[in-house]
Design an enzyme around this catalytic site. Structure first.
Site, mmCIF file in Angstrom:
data_model
loop_
_atom_site.group_PDB
_atom_site.id
_atom_site.type_symbol
_atom_site.label_atom_id
_atom_site.label_comp_id
_atom_site.label_asym_id
_atom_site.label_seq_id
_atom_site.Cartn_x
_atom_site.Cartn_y
_atom_site.Cartn_z
ATOM 1 N N GLU A 300 55.798 25.221 22.864
ATOM 2 C CA GLU A 300 54.572 25.991 23.067
ATOM 3 C C GLU A 300 54.542 27.228 22.179
ATOM 4 O O GLU A 300 54.588 28.347 22.659
ATOM 5 C CB GLU A 300 54.393 26.334 24.552
ATOM 6 C CG GLU A 300 55.645 26.850 25.228
ATOM 7 C CD GLU A 300 55.561 26.835 26.755
ATOM 8 O OE1 GLU A 300 55.108 25.826 27.318
ATOM 9 O OE2 GLU A 300 55.971 27.821 27.373
ATOM 10 N N PRO A 301 54.442 27.013 20.867
ATOM 11 C CA PRO A 301 54.423 28.138 19.944
ATOM 12 C C PRO A 301 53.036 28.779 19.870
ATOM 13 O O PRO A 301 52.013 28.101 19.968
ATOM 14 C CB PRO A 301 54.753 27.484 18.597
ATOM 15 C CG PRO A 301 54.208 26.091 18.735
ATOM 16 C CD PRO A 301 54.345 25.721 20.181
ATOM 17 N N GLY A 302 53.013 30.085 19.714
ATOM 18 C CA GLY A 302 51.757 30.787 19.479
ATOM 19 C C GLY A 302 51.800 31.489 18.132
ATOM 20 O O GLY A 302 51.114 31.132 17.178
ATOM 21 N N ARG A 303 52.683 32.493 18.054
ATOM 22 C CA ARG A 303 52.746 33.342 16.876
ATOM 23 C C ARG A 303 53.006 32.562 15.579
ATOM 24 O O ARG A 303 52.387 32.840 14.557
ATOM 25 C CB ARG A 303 53.874 34.367 17.055
ATOM 26 C CG ARG A 303 53.969 35.388 15.944
ATOM 27 C CD ARG A 303 55.268 36.198 16.054
ATOM 28 N NE ARG A 303 55.614 36.557 17.382
ATOM 29 C CZ ARG A 303 55.296 37.724 17.961
ATOM 30 N NH1 ARG A 303 54.648 38.635 17.276
ATOM 31 N NH2 ARG A 303 55.667 37.975 19.202
ATOM 32 N N ARG A 339 49.845 46.232 18.263
ATOM 33 C CA ARG A 339 51.260 45.889 18.096
ATOM 34 C C ARG A 339 52.111 47.044 17.528
ATOM 35 O O ARG A 339 53.214 47.276 18.015
ATOM 36 C CB ARG A 339 51.428 44.626 17.242
ATOM 37 C CG ARG A 339 50.728 43.393 17.834
ATOM 38 C CD ARG A 339 51.170 42.076 17.217
ATOM 39 N NE ARG A 339 52.542 41.789 17.537
ATOM 40 C CZ ARG A 339 53.554 41.997 16.750
ATOM 41 N NH1 ARG A 339 53.365 42.415 15.522
ATOM 42 N NH2 ARG A 339 54.778 41.758 17.148
ATOM 43 N N CYS A 371 42.351 59.033 19.782
ATOM 44 C CA CYS A 371 42.940 60.349 20.026
ATOM 45 C C CYS A 371 44.330 60.267 20.629
ATOM 46 O O CYS A 371 44.578 60.728 21.745
ATOM 47 C CB CYS A 371 41.997 61.141 20.917
ATOM 48 S SG CYS A 371 40.379 61.276 20.146
ATOM 49 N N GLU A 372 45.226 59.625 19.915
ATOM 50 C CA GLU A 372 46.635 59.550 20.309
ATOM 51 C C GLU A 372 47.467 59.474 19.042
ATOM 52 O O GLU A 372 47.101 58.753 18.113
ATOM 53 C CB GLU A 372 46.932 58.240 21.074
ATOM 54 C CG GLU A 372 46.382 58.189 22.449
ATOM 55 C CD GLU A 372 47.088 57.147 23.302
ATOM 56 O OE1 GLU A 372 48.288 56.870 23.082
ATOM 57 O OE2 GLU A 372 46.405 56.624 24.188
HETATM 58 N N1 LLP Z 1 55.112 30.191 26.256
HETATM 59 C C1 LLP Z 1 55.163 31.184 27.157
HETATM 60 C C2 LLP Z 1 55.440 30.869 28.563
HETATM 61 C C3 LLP Z 1 54.966 32.522 26.737
HETATM 62 O O1 LLP Z 1 55.039 33.503 27.629
HETATM 63 C C4 LLP Z 1 54.704 32.788 25.375
HETATM 64 C C5 LLP Z 1 54.494 34.159 24.909
HETATM 65 C C6 LLP Z 1 54.628 31.704 24.476
HETATM 66 C C7 LLP Z 1 54.857 30.415 24.962
HETATM 67 C C8 LLP Z 1 54.333 31.864 23.037
HETATM 68 O O2 LLP Z 1 55.296 32.635 22.379
HETATM 69 P P1 LLP Z 1 55.251 32.790 20.794
HETATM 70 O O3 LLP Z 1 55.525 31.422 20.180
HETATM 71 O O4 LLP Z 1 53.891 33.278 20.419
HETATM 72 O O5 LLP Z 1 56.303 33.775 20.490
HETATM 73 N N2 LLP Z 1 52.263 40.390 22.566
HETATM 74 C C9 LLP Z 1 53.575 40.186 22.009
HETATM 75 C C10 LLP Z 1 54.076 38.777 22.237
HETATM 76 C C11 LLP Z 1 54.058 38.363 23.696
HETATM 77 C C12 LLP Z 1 54.510 36.942 23.940
HETATM 78 C C13 LLP Z 1 54.252 36.538 25.333
HETATM 79 N N3 LLP Z 1 54.579 35.196 25.661
HETATM 80 C C14 LLP Z 1 53.552 40.558 20.531
HETATM 81 O O6 LLP Z 1 52.508 40.942 20.020
HETATM 82 O O7 LLP Z 1 54.588 40.515 19.862
#
Ligand code: LLP
Length: 448
Positions: A300-303, A339, A371-372
């Site tokens: 489950e990749p996002g980033r 970020r 304003c921070e």
């Molecule tokens: N699966 C679960 C259960 C998660 O909690 C997350 C991210 C992902 C998958 C996806 O993770 P990734 O592949 O994107 O690393 N806002 C933070 C990142 C928070 C990630 C939260 N969970 C940032 O900007 O670095």
């Protein structure tokens, strides 16, 4: 120009503009149009849509999703890719990935609605998260989500209640907390025992066994997610996955069926010049630890998919000096891209105009108008003079960028644009000030 001048940043440790561009093939710079995303000059988008604006490359999204899927296939893994919607919930981004075959990892009813609207079939949706409400569970089960990752015994009771009330049985995996340190930022570490996520490994077998007796719940497997922006190699992943493999064997030895293992997300990207692991390395770690269990695998990749595919385009409001420091004040702020303020994150910042790309550099602090003092994107960054109305682009802003925006300082949410080859479209309108203020009202007793 074929390539931008080898401009060295004021801080020698920072990569040059040319180095930043080299790692991001959807971005190019040319003497005619300046910084260009796919075939669209960013200056054109700024002229037509205004700033600040998030700009996503559909080609990059497709390439990156494909690279990840292919790395898993090349390792002969039976593995589904579920995009973590939290990283970028833009409908057009989700549709782009859905058309490539992505499923979705969601954590709220809102994300589920977006995933379904993007054309992702419910069966390819995994519902994660440490605190799902009854209403969310009812909605998700009613829609027929493929799997719920449960994080506590209390939650399993809620899932059972929601499912039985609907006369359904839902596939549930237990998210375990393997207590490993992925050596990433403390705020995004999720697999250590002190974190709120998952159930302790030691508690998992009894919980899994009890699930088999719970009405409305079919135990299908186990899941983990140890953290985000993991760049320190594969060892934390491998340790976690080995523990998962042991757990699968333990459960099977007890006669409990285990069909699936969800390996989570977390694969890091190089924002600056960090050596980041490749999808092939992740596939190798999964293969070596979980490859022979005969389970259906998921990631489950996002980033990794969305981060590098997006930029945040901003304009210079003005530059000023405080003593010897040069401050460049943009029309984007921490409410847009949080970020740097939240995680001390480093984002590449490139000028957009062809002249600015080759102009002499000097150190400056790039800040927003909020304003921070925390509203600082970068300190001592080598950039050209940047007159008012000059454009800059923040790199790698496609994940956890727009997704984390707020309206702090009564600043409307920025527009979002999808670029595909020579085409581009606004895929989320800039929030109007009317829309921003619309929900507010005075109590009746202030009427007179
Ligand atoms: N699966 C679960 C259960 C998660 O909690 C997350 C991210 C992902 C998958 C996806 O993770 P990734 O592949 O994107 O690393 N806002 C933070 C990142 C928070 C990630 C939260 N969970 C940032 O900007 O670095």
């Amino acid at each position: 120009m074929a390539a931008p001048a080898p401009a060295l940043s004021a801080d020698d440790a920072d990569p040059s503009f040319a180095e930043l561009l080299a790692g991001r093939p959807h971005l190019t710079a040319n003497a005619q149009d300046g910084l260009t995303i796919e075939e669209v000059p960013l200056a054109r988008i700024a002229a037509e849509v205004g700033t600040p604006t998030w700009v996503y490359s559909a080609g990059s999204l497709r390439r990156r999703f494909g690279a990840l899927r292919d790395a898993l296939r090349d390792a002969a893994l039976d593995c589904e890719v579920h995009f973590a919607v939290k990283a970028n919930p833009n409908l057009a981004v989700l549709r782009t990935l859905a058309r490539e075959g992505a499923g979705a990892d969601i954590v709220s009813e809102g994300e589920l609605r977006l995933a379904l609207a993007a054309g992702i079939v419910p069966d390819h949706v995994v519902f994660s998260g440490v605190g799902k409400t009854m209403a969310e569970l009812r909605f998700a089960i009613g829609q027929g989500v493929g799997q719920i990752n449960a994080e506590s015994v209390e939650e399993i009771a809620m899932i059972s209640a929601a499912a039985t009330a609907l006369g359904r049985t839902v596939d549930v995996a237990i998210r375990v907390n393997p207590d490993v340190d992925p050596r990433t930022h403390a705020k995004i570490t999720t697999g250590k025992s002190e974190n709120k996520f998952g159930v302790a490994m030691a508690d998992a077998p009894a919980l899994y066994a009890s699930m088999a007796q719970t009405p409305g719940v079919r135990p299908v497997g186990i899941a983990t997610h140890i953290g985000s922006q993991i760049t320190a190699g594969m060892s934390a992943y491998s340790t976690a996955y080995r523990a998962l493999a042991d757990l699968v064997r333990t459960l099977r030895a007890q006669g409990l069926p285990v069909e699936r293992v969800d390996c989570g997300g977390g694969l890091g990207i190089p924002y600056r010049d960090e050596p980041a692991p490749s999808p092939a390395a992740l596939a190798g770690a999964i293969k070596a630890t979980l490859g022979n269990l005969g389970v259906k695998l998921m990631v489950e990749p996002g980033r990794w998919i969305a981060g590098p595919a997006g930029v945040l385009l901003a304009s210079v409001i003005l530059s000023k000096r405080n003593g010897s420091r040069r401050f460049v004040i943009l029309d984007a702020a921490m409410n847009d891209l949080v970020r740097p303020a939240m995680y001390e994150a480093w984002h590449g910042i490139l000028p957009v105009s062809a002249t600015d790309l080759v102009a002499p550099l000097s150190p400056c602090d790039i800040v927003g108008p909020v304003c921070e003092t925390g509203d600082t994107f970068a300190r001592n960054r080598g950039l050209p003079a940047l007159e008012p109305a000059s454009l800059v682009a923040f790199l790698d802003a496609g994940a956890y960028g727009a997704a984390m925006s707020s309206t702090y300082n009564a600043r409307p949410l920025a527009a979002e644009v999808l670029v595909d080859g020579a085409r581009f479209a606004v895929v989320r309108e800039r929030q109007s000030l009317d829309a921003l203020l619309a929900g507010q009202r005075l109590p009746a007793w202030y009427a007179t």
